[in-house]
Design a protein around this motif. Structure first.
Motif, PDB file in Angstrom:
ATOM      1  N   ALA A 195       0.826  -1.209   0.000  1.00 41.76           N
ATOM      2  CA  ALA A 195       0.000   0.000   0.000  1.00 41.76           C
ATOM      3  C   ALA A 195       0.860   1.259   0.000  1.00 41.76           C
ATOM      4  O   ALA A 195       0.532   2.247  -0.662  1.00 41.76           O
ATOM      5  CB  ALA A 195      -0.927  -0.004   1.207  1.00 41.76           C
ATOM      6  N   LEU A 196       1.965   1.220   0.720  1.00 45.66           N
ATOM      7  CA  LEU A 196       2.814   2.402   0.846  1.00 45.66           C
ATOM      8  C   LEU A 196       3.688   2.638  -0.384  1.00 45.66           C
ATOM      9  O   LEU A 196       4.170   3.744  -0.597  1.00 45.66           O
ATOM     10  CB  LEU A 196       3.695   2.285   2.101  1.00 45.66           C
ATOM     11  CG  LEU A 196       2.947   2.405   3.428  1.00 45.66           C
ATOM     12  CD1 LEU A 196       3.851   2.013   4.584  1.00 45.66           C
ATOM     13  CD2 LEU A 196       2.403   3.826   3.629  1.00 45.66           C
ATOM     14  N   THR A 197       3.897   1.614  -1.182  1.00 40.83           N
ATOM     15  CA  THR A 197       4.704   1.778  -2.395  1.00 40.83           C
ATOM     16  C   THR A 197       3.827   1.950  -3.635  1.00 40.83           C
ATOM     17  O   THR A 197       4.325   2.337  -4.691  1.00 40.83           O
ATOM     18  CB  THR A 197       5.647   0.580  -2.609  1.00 40.83           C
ATOM     19  OG1 THR A 197       4.887  -0.639  -2.604  1.00 40.83           O
ATOM     20  CG2 THR A 197       6.696   0.520  -1.515  1.00 40.83           C
ATOM     21  N   ALA A 198       2.531   1.675  -3.507  1.00 42.32           N
ATOM     22  CA  ALA A 198       1.625   1.800  -4.654  1.00 42.32           C
ATOM     23  C   ALA A 198       1.356   3.255  -4.995  1.00 42.32           C
ATOM     24  O   ALA A 198       1.004   3.577  -6.136  1.00 42.32           O
ATOM     25  CB  ALA A 198       0.307   1.075  -4.368  1.00 42.32           C
ATOM     26  N   GLU A 199       1.507   4.142  -4.003  1.00 43.36           N
ATOM     27  CA  GLU A 199       1.254   5.568  -4.205  1.00 43.36           C
ATOM     28  C   GLU A 199       2.531   6.363  -3.920  1.00 43.36           C
ATOM     29  O   GLU A 199       3.205   6.116  -2.926  1.00 43.36           O
ATOM     30  CB  GLU A 199       0.151   6.056  -3.260  1.00 43.36           C
ATOM     31  CG  GLU A 199      -1.207   5.437  -3.500  1.00 43.36           C
ATOM     32  CD  GLU A 199      -1.883   5.992  -4.738  1.00 43.36           C
ATOM     33  OE1 GLU A 199      -1.416   7.033  -5.257  1.00 43.36           O
ATOM     34  OE2 GLU A 199      -2.869   5.395  -5.188  1.00 43.36           O
ATOM     35  N   ASN A 239       2.553   9.547  -3.203  1.00 46.67           N
ATOM     36  CA  ASN A 239       2.214  10.455  -2.104  1.00 46.67           C
ATOM     37  C   ASN A 239       1.794   9.631  -0.884  1.00 46.67           C
ATOM     38  O   ASN A 239       0.770   8.943  -0.931  1.00 46.67           O
ATOM     39  CB  ASN A 239       1.076  11.383  -2.533  1.00 46.67           C
ATOM     40  CG  ASN A 239       0.774  12.449  -1.492  1.00 46.67           C
ATOM     41  OD1 ASN A 239       1.060  12.287  -0.309  1.00 46.67           O
ATOM     42  ND2 ASN A 239       0.169  13.540  -1.926  1.00 46.67           N
ATOM     43  N   PRO A 240       2.558   9.667   0.211  1.00 48.21           N
ATOM     44  CA  PRO A 240       2.213   8.846   1.366  1.00 48.21           C
ATOM     45  C   PRO A 240       0.895   9.241   2.024  1.00 48.21           C
ATOM     46  O   PRO A 240       0.258   8.419   2.681  1.00 48.21           O
ATOM     47  CB  PRO A 240       3.392   9.054   2.325  1.00 48.21           C
ATOM     48  CG  PRO A 240       3.963  10.377   1.933  1.00 48.21           C
ATOM     49  CD  PRO A 240       3.776  10.467   0.451  1.00 48.21           C
ATOM     50  N   ARG A 261      10.946   9.064   2.654  1.00 48.04           N
ATOM     51  CA  ARG A 261      11.143   9.078   1.192  1.00 48.04           C
ATOM     52  C   ARG A 261      10.468  10.296   0.554  1.00 48.04           C
ATOM     53  O   ARG A 261      10.910  10.802  -0.475  1.00 48.04           O
ATOM     54  CB  ARG A 261      10.562   7.799   0.566  1.00 48.04           C
ATOM     55  CG  ARG A 261      11.399   6.559   0.752  1.00 48.04           C
ATOM     56  CD  ARG A 261      10.992   5.458  -0.206  1.00 48.04           C
ATOM     57  NE  ARG A 261       9.590   5.079  -0.068  1.00 48.04           N
ATOM     58  CZ  ARG A 261       9.146   4.132   0.737  1.00 48.04           C
ATOM     59  NH1 ARG A 261       9.987   3.465   1.513  1.00 48.04           N
ATOM     60  NH2 ARG A 261       7.861   3.837   0.778  1.00 48.04           N
ATOM     61  N   ALA A 262       9.391  10.745   1.198  1.00 47.93           N
ATOM     62  CA  ALA A 262       8.656  11.901   0.666  1.00 47.93           C
ATOM     63  C   ALA A 262       9.229  13.228   1.146  1.00 47.93           C
ATOM     64  O   ALA A 262       8.688  14.290   0.837  1.00 47.93           O
ATOM     65  CB  ALA A 262       7.188  11.802   1.062  1.00 47.93           C
ATOM     66  N   ILE A 288      -0.248  14.607   7.124  1.00 45.39           N
ATOM     67  CA  ILE A 288       0.888  14.050   6.388  1.00 45.39           C
ATOM     68  C   ILE A 288       1.184  14.900   5.152  1.00 45.39           C
ATOM     69  O   ILE A 288       2.344  15.180   4.836  1.00 45.39           O
ATOM     70  CB  ILE A 288       0.618  12.585   5.995  1.00 45.39           C
ATOM     71  CG1 ILE A 288       0.522  11.717   7.255  1.00 45.39           C
ATOM     72  CG2 ILE A 288       1.715  12.058   5.066  1.00 45.39           C
ATOM     73  CD1 ILE A 288      -0.025  10.326   6.996  1.00 45.39           C
ATOM     74  N   GLU A 289       0.132  15.327   4.472  1.00 47.27           N
ATOM     75  CA  GLU A 289       0.313  16.179   3.291  1.00 47.27           C
ATOM     76  C   GLU A 289       1.048  17.460   3.664  1.00 47.27           C
ATOM     77  O   GLU A 289       1.959  17.917   2.948  1.00 47.27           O
ATOM     78  CB  GLU A 289      -1.047  16.515   2.689  1.00 47.27           C
ATOM     79  CG  GLU A 289      -0.992  17.264   1.370  1.00 47.27           C
ATOM     80  CD  GLU A 289      -0.454  16.409   0.228  1.00 47.27           C
ATOM     81  OE1 GLU A 289       0.420  16.922  -0.503  1.00 47.27           O
ATOM     82  OE2 GLU A 289      -0.884  15.247   0.079  1.00 47.27           O
TER      83      GLU A 289
END
Length: 202
Positions: free
Chosen positions: A71-75, A77-78, A139-140, A185-186
């Protein structure tokens, strides 16, 4: 046939653990619910209940870890990824009619300190899950310290919200908190991008 019996015992134990915890799940419960003869249980699990519970818990942890990582690598934007995770947890609760939550929380709450391997397995599970979240935030561009705090916030809110949703039989609390956490988070990601641009300009 032997593999079918082993699988049935494992699946039954996993379900009972999520419903009743470690101390609330007896071998008799497992045998009765699975329909397996006692001899088969000890044939497949000579270590008895502890071996069985450890194996089931390890498998549950591995599955959650894999799904979380995906789930965390599919997007990219975390914030979006985390919002999807809250949604997925809500769907899971609805699908099981709010009878099952986190697969290891009931074990942790039972505090099985007399089974060190099981206690360590639960401790390391949360460490892995929080670590995966933290890595996604870093990473973000979120600083490590804040990334760790955000990861703790996400994990702890999910655990608490599963309890609230089960009590109220409503996934609405998950939806509400998902929006707030995603926005937080954004904001952290945007702040990290601003800081990186400022550093690059120096």
């Amino acid at each position: 046939m032997a593999n079918d019996t082993r699988t049935r015992i494992l699946e039954t134990t996993a379900l009972l653990l999520r419903q009743r915890g470690y101390h609330g799940t007896s071998l008799n419960d497992i045998l009765s619910a699975s329909g397996a003869p006692r001899g088969s249980l000890y044939f497949h699990f000579p270590g008895g209940k502890d071996q069985l519970v450890i194996e089931v818990t390890r498998d549950s942890v591995d599955k959650v870890t894999q799904r979380l990582g995906e789930a965390l690598t599919a997007e990219r934007n975390p914030a979006v990824a985390v919002h999807h995770i809250y949604q997925a947890v809500g769907h899971m609760l609805e699908e099981n009619q709010f009878t099952l939550g986190c697969p290891i929380a009931p074990v942790v709450l039972d505090s099985p300190t007399d089974v060190p391997e099981l206690a360590e397995l639960c401790r390391s599970a949360f460490e892995q899950w929080i670590g995966l979240l933290q890595q996604a935030f870093v990473r973000a561009g979120v600083p490590e310290r804040r990334a760790h705090a955000l990861a703790l916030l996400v994990e702890s809110s999910l655990e608490g919200l599963m309890v609230i949703a089960r009590a109220t039989r409503d996934r609405a609390p998950l939806r509400a908190v998902a929006d707030e956490v995603a926005a937080l988070i954004e904001g952290a990601v945007l702040a990290g991008e601003v800081r990186q641009r400022a550093d690059a300009a120096v």
